[in-house]
Enzyme design. Structure first.
Site, PDB file in Angstrom:
ATOM      1  N   HIS A  17      39.464  68.789  71.532  1.00 45.77           N
ATOM      2  CA  HIS A  17      40.218  68.432  72.730  1.00 45.77           C
ATOM      3  C   HIS A  17      40.253  69.615  73.669  1.00 45.77           C
ATOM      4  CE1 HIS A  17      41.606  64.708  70.915  1.00 45.77           C
ATOM      5  NE2 HIS A  17      41.814  65.415  69.820  1.00 45.77           N
ATOM      6  N   ASN A  38      35.199  71.958  63.158  1.00 42.62           N
ATOM      7  CA  ASN A  38      35.952  71.258  64.201  1.00 42.62           C
ATOM      8  C   ASN A  38      37.222  72.055  64.471  1.00 42.62           C
ATOM      9  OD1 ASN A  38      34.120  69.199  63.399  1.00 42.62           O
ATOM     10  ND2 ASN A  38      35.592  67.632  64.013  1.00 42.62           N
TER      11      ASN A  38
END
Length: 185
Positions: A85, A102
């Site tokens: 994000h 990630n």
């Protein structure tokens, strides 16, 4: 047919699961996360080239401020980086991050300046780091580890584990990142 893919192509593969051409990669740079990864990797690639290195450092600095990603070209990051994000993210330049990692928004991967864990984190392969997690100090995070959202981790985490909480606790799990890390390279 065997083809050698660039680090940027491997990073972008993680997002789409498709091998993209250089033009397709540029078109995907409308996404701030992918755009930042592109600029970061270009800066890393040309880091030791005087003119291009300076140019890409200026471009990287601009997008660090614009997007809120504080990741430096000196940081050793394996192929297949995925920023989940857009938003505040801090990674110490001396930290080491493996492949297929990630990293979500609000994450801090930082140094500890004193005490038994003085130093920087080393993160293994296939690690998922959830929103607002903090990994700090001379710690080693093993392969296939899920760091849960809001976890505070200042100790070593063995591979095949989920680490959650504040203070964090380790939960051994063989399938720790199954369903969390897609399109592994």
């Amino acid at each position: 047919m065997s083809r050698k893919y660039s680090t940027i192509q491997k990073d972008f593969y993680r997002e789409s699961g498709k091998w993209l051409s250089p033009l397709q990669i540029l078109l995907k740079c409308i996404n701030p996360n992918l755009h930042f990864i592109y600029v970061l990797r270009k800066t890393q690639r040309f880091n030791k080239t005087p003119f291009l290195g300076f140019y890409w450092r200026l471009v990287l600095r601009h997008f660090q401020i614009k997007y809120g990603f504080q990741i430096y070209p000196e940081t050793q990051i394996g192929e297949g980086l995925y920023l989940g994000h857009w938003g505040s993210l801090v990674v110490n330049p001396k930290a080491k991050i493996g492949k297929n990692c990630n990293i979500a928004q609000g994450v801090t991967i930082g140094q500890q300046n004193r005490g038994k864990n003085e130093g920087y984190p080393e993160i293994g392969d296939d690690v998922w780091i959830g929103p607002n997690a903090v990994l700090v100090g001379n710690i080693k995070i093993g392969n296939n580890v899920l760091v849960a959202p809001n976890a505070y981790v200042n100790f070593d985490v063995p591979e095949n584990s989920v680490v959650a909480g504040n203070p964090a606790k380790i939960y051994p799990t063989e399938e720790a990142t199954a369903g969390y890390i897609n399109n592994r390279i």
